[in-house]
Motif scaffolding. Structure first.
Motif, PDB file in Angstrom:
ATOM      1  N   SER A   1     107.683  39.027-100.632  1.00 50.21           N
ATOM      2  CA  SER A   1     106.619  38.176-100.582  1.00 50.21           C
ATOM      3  C   SER A   1     105.763  38.497 -99.452  1.00 50.21           C
ATOM      4  CB  SER A   1     106.695  36.893-100.886  1.00 50.21           C
ATOM      5  OG  SER A   1     107.354  36.499-102.064  1.00 50.21           O
ATOM      6  N   LEU A   2     106.184  39.288 -98.397  1.00 53.24           N
ATOM      7  CA  LEU A   2     105.620  39.278 -97.254  1.00 53.24           C
ATOM      8  C   LEU A   2     104.045  39.962 -97.319  1.00 53.24           C
ATOM      9  CD1 LEU A   2     108.274  40.958 -94.671  1.00 53.24           C
ATOM     10  CD2 LEU A   2     107.191  38.573 -94.725  1.00 53.24           C
TER      11      LEU A   2
ATOM     12  N   VAL B   1     107.520  28.983 -99.591  1.00 57.04           N
ATOM     13  CA  VAL B   1     108.416  30.066-100.443  1.00 57.04           C
ATOM     14  C   VAL B   1     109.701  29.454-100.780  1.00 57.04           C
ATOM     15  CG1 VAL B   1     109.458  32.359-100.567  1.00 57.04           C
ATOM     16  CG2 VAL B   1     107.343  32.004 -99.656  1.00 57.04           C
ATOM     17  N   ALA B   2     110.239  28.759 -99.885  1.00 58.30           N
ATOM     18  CA  ALA B   2     111.891  28.354 -99.827  1.00 58.30           C
ATOM     19  C   ALA B   2     111.730  27.268-100.973  1.00 58.30           C
ATOM     20  CB  ALA B   2     112.175  27.903 -98.516  1.00 58.30           C
ATOM     21  N   LEU B   3     110.786  26.190-100.739  1.00 59.36           N
ATOM     22  CA  LEU B   3     110.782  24.967-101.432  1.00 59.36           C
ATOM     23  C   LEU B   3     110.475  25.429-103.057  1.00 59.36           C
ATOM     24  CD1 LEU B   3     108.683  22.580 -99.389  1.00 59.36           C
ATOM     25  CD2 LEU B   3     111.159  22.333-100.105  1.00 59.36           C
ATOM     26  N   ASN B   4     109.651  26.297-103.046  1.00 58.17           N
ATOM     27  CA  ASN B   4     109.558  26.923-104.840  1.00 58.17           C
ATOM     28  C   ASN B   4     110.763  27.312-105.254  1.00 58.17           C
ATOM     29  OD1 ASN B   4     106.900  26.287-104.873  1.00 58.17           O
ATOM     30  ND2 ASN B   4     106.085  28.301-104.080  1.00 58.17           N
ATOM     31  N   HIS B   5     111.559  28.051-104.576  1.00 56.28           N
ATOM     32  CA  HIS B   5     112.732  28.508-105.168  1.00 56.28           C
ATOM     33  C   HIS B   5     113.886  27.489-105.292  1.00 56.28           C
ATOM     34  CE1 HIS B   5     115.907  31.238-106.081  1.00 56.28           C
ATOM     35  NE2 HIS B   5     116.845  30.933-105.112  1.00 56.28           N
ATOM     36  N   LEU B   6     114.016  26.645-104.292  1.00 54.31           N
ATOM     37  CA  LEU B   6     114.740  25.434-104.278  1.00 54.31           C
ATOM     38  C   LEU B   6     114.505  24.465-105.668  1.00 54.31           C
ATOM     39  CD1 LEU B   6     115.507  24.496-100.602  1.00 54.31           C
ATOM     40  CD2 LEU B   6     116.733  25.731-102.168  1.00 54.31           C
ATOM     41  N   ARG B   7     113.099  24.074-105.783  1.00 54.57           N
ATOM     42  CA  ARG B   7     112.685  23.604-106.925  1.00 54.57           C
ATOM     43  C   ARG B   7     113.302  24.219-108.317  1.00 54.57           C
ATOM     44  NH1 ARG B   7     106.672  23.043-104.763  1.00 54.57           N
ATOM     45  NH2 ARG B   7     107.025  21.233-103.363  1.00 54.57           N
TER      46      ARG B   7
ATOM     47  N   THR C   1     104.043  20.100 -92.701  1.00 55.28           N
ATOM     48  CA  THR C   1     104.655  19.713 -93.821  1.00 55.28           C
ATOM     49  C   THR C   1     103.401  19.525 -94.993  1.00 55.28           C
ATOM     50  OG1 THR C   1     106.108  18.120 -92.802  1.00 55.28           O
ATOM     51  CG2 THR C   1     105.816  17.533 -95.006  1.00 55.28           C
ATOM     52  N   ALA C   2     102.270  19.161 -94.676  1.00 61.01           N
ATOM     53  CA  ALA C   2     101.205  19.315 -95.689  1.00 61.01           C
ATOM     54  C   ALA C   2     101.100  20.734 -96.398  1.00 61.01           C
ATOM     55  CB  ALA C   2     100.188  18.599 -95.310  1.00 61.01           C
ATOM     56  N   ARG C   3     100.992  21.478 -95.403  1.00 58.21           N
ATOM     57  CA  ARG C   3     100.773  22.830 -95.756  1.00 58.21           C
ATOM     58  C   ARG C   3     101.716  23.548 -96.496  1.00 58.21           C
ATOM     59  NH1 ARG C   3      99.306  25.610 -90.045  1.00 58.21           N
ATOM     60  NH2 ARG C   3      99.241  27.543 -91.312  1.00 58.21           N
ATOM     61  N   ALA C   4     103.100  23.123 -96.105  1.00 62.04           N
ATOM     62  CA  ALA C   4     104.225  23.624 -96.914  1.00 62.04           C
ATOM     63  C   ALA C   4     104.332  23.046 -98.314  1.00 62.04           C
ATOM     64  CB  ALA C   4     105.356  23.352 -96.025  1.00 62.04           C
ATOM     65  N   LEU C   5     104.073  21.974 -98.351  1.00 57.44           N
ATOM     66  CA  LEU C   5     103.942  21.291 -99.656  1.00 57.44           C
ATOM     67  C   LEU C   5     102.611  21.423-100.517  1.00 57.44           C
ATOM     68  CD1 LEU C   5     106.071  18.049 -98.939  1.00 57.44           C
ATOM     69  CD2 LEU C   5     106.798  20.261-100.185  1.00 57.44           C
ATOM     70  N   ARG C   6     101.612  21.771 -99.893  1.00 54.70           N
ATOM     71  CA  ARG C   6     100.257  21.798-100.390  1.00 54.70           C
ATOM     72  C   ARG C   6      99.744  20.482-100.842  1.00 54.70           C
ATOM     73  NH1 ARG C   6     101.279  27.612-103.808  1.00 54.70           N
ATOM     74  NH2 ARG C   6     101.514  28.787-101.853  1.00 54.70           N
ATOM     75  N   LEU C   7     100.031  19.583 -99.814  1.00 52.45           N
ATOM     76  CA  LEU C   7      99.476  18.165 -99.862  1.00 52.45           C
ATOM     77  C   LEU C   7      98.603  17.831 -99.167  1.00 52.45           C
ATOM     78  CD1 LEU C   7     102.974  16.624-100.909  1.00 52.45           C
ATOM     79  CD2 LEU C   7     101.264  16.939-102.623  1.00 52.45           C
ATOM     80  N   PRO C   8      97.582  17.104 -99.304  1.00 56.37           N
ATOM     81  CA  PRO C   8      96.975  16.109 -98.319  1.00 56.37           C
ATOM     82  C   PRO C   8      97.735  15.652 -97.000  1.00 56.37           C
ATOM     83  CG  PRO C   8      96.047  15.741-100.389  1.00 56.37           C
ATOM     84  CD  PRO C   8      97.333  16.277-100.941  1.00 56.37           C
ATOM     85  N   GLU C   9      97.398  15.696 -95.958  1.00 51.28           N
ATOM     86  CA  GLU C   9      98.098  14.803 -94.903  1.00 51.28           C
ATOM     87  C   GLU C   9      98.452  13.300 -95.124  1.00 51.28           C
ATOM     88  OE1 GLU C   9      97.080  15.679 -90.716  1.00 51.28           O
ATOM     89  OE2 GLU C   9      96.760  17.831 -91.228  1.00 51.28           O
ATOM     90  N   GLY C  10      97.260  12.735 -95.785  1.00 51.85           N
ATOM     91  CA  GLY C  10      97.306  11.511 -96.144  1.00 51.85           C
ATOM     92  C   GLY C  10      98.432  11.232 -96.952  1.00 51.85           C
ATOM     93  N   THR C  11      98.635  12.151 -98.064  1.00 47.03           N
ATOM     94  CA  THR C  11      99.749  11.898 -99.186  1.00 47.03           C
ATOM     95  C   THR C  11     101.008  12.109 -98.396  1.00 47.03           C
ATOM     96  OG1 THR C  11      98.017  13.065-100.803  1.00 47.03           O
ATOM     97  CG2 THR C  11     100.391  12.723-101.058  1.00 47.03           C
TER      98      THR C  11
END
Length: 202
Positions: free
Chosen positions: A65-66, A82-88, A170-180
């Motif tokens: 994926s590089l 990338v890692a989280l998507n695979h682990l899910r 963490t927000a960027r890795a999970l694609r979530l707002p920082e508040g979430t």
């Protein structure tokens, strides 16, 4: 901060060299992130998840994926995405194979195999046997409690609390707002504390 900037620059250079036809440069990524990915996979999958295979598969996915990685951005959160998507995907496969909860590994063995990257109690095990036994029992309960968290809460807690990512990372890795992320982390901490309290752990 200076060390982190140098490390980030070295990672981006390794990616550029890999994409330029020097696959051996990817070895820096493997060396740097093997302990982190082992810790992440162990926390999210448990030993029944064949953690070593999962880590190898993550590196293979990263390598393939590089070309989609933006070298102007930090490598760290992108790698975790990338890692989280695979682990899910692996966890969904686990749930289809069996209906029992994911098993958990002895925390002391997990820490040794993960290169002692992250754990519930930093600083190494206490010297006193009684304290070591109490710590091991607490870590076992904490690991079980972690496995009972909802998926998003568990992921946020692992990345922020155990892997040491910032709220922004963490927000960027999970694609979530920082508040979430902050809300999920607060809920995860509260649920873990309640679970440990019910088990009689102070």
């Amino acid at each position: 901060p200076d060390d982190r900037r140098r490390a980030a620059a070295a990672e981006r250079q390794a990616v550029r060299r890999t994409l330029s036809g020097e696959p051996e440069a990817f070895g820096l990524i493997v060396e740097r992130y093997t302990p982190l990915l082992y810790s992440l996979a162990s926390r999210l999958l448990g030993p029944a998840g064949e953690v070593e295979d999962a880590v190898q598969e993550i590196f293979e996915r990263l390598y393939r994926s590089l070309t989609r990685y933006n070298p102007e951005r930090s490598f760290h959160p992108w790698m975790y995405t990338v890692a989280l998507n695979h682990l899910r995907s692996l966890r969904r496969r686990q749930r289809r194979r069996r209906s029992v909860p994911v098993a958990t590994e002895d925390p002391a063995r997990l820490e040794a195999r993960a290169g002692a990257h992250s754990g519930w109690a930093p600083g190494g095990p206490p010297a006193d046997p009684g304290e070591r036994a109490a710590l091991a029992d607490g870590e076992r309960l904490a690991t079980l409690a972690l496995g009972e968290l909802p998926t998003r809460q568990r992921e946020v807690f692992v990345l922020r609390q155990l892997e040491g990512l910032s709220v922004n990372e963490t927000a960027r890795a999970l694609r979530l707002p920082e508040g979430t992320v902050k809300t999920l982390l607060h809920r995860a901490r509260r649920r873990l504390a309640e679970r440990l309290a019910r088990a009689g752990w102070p």
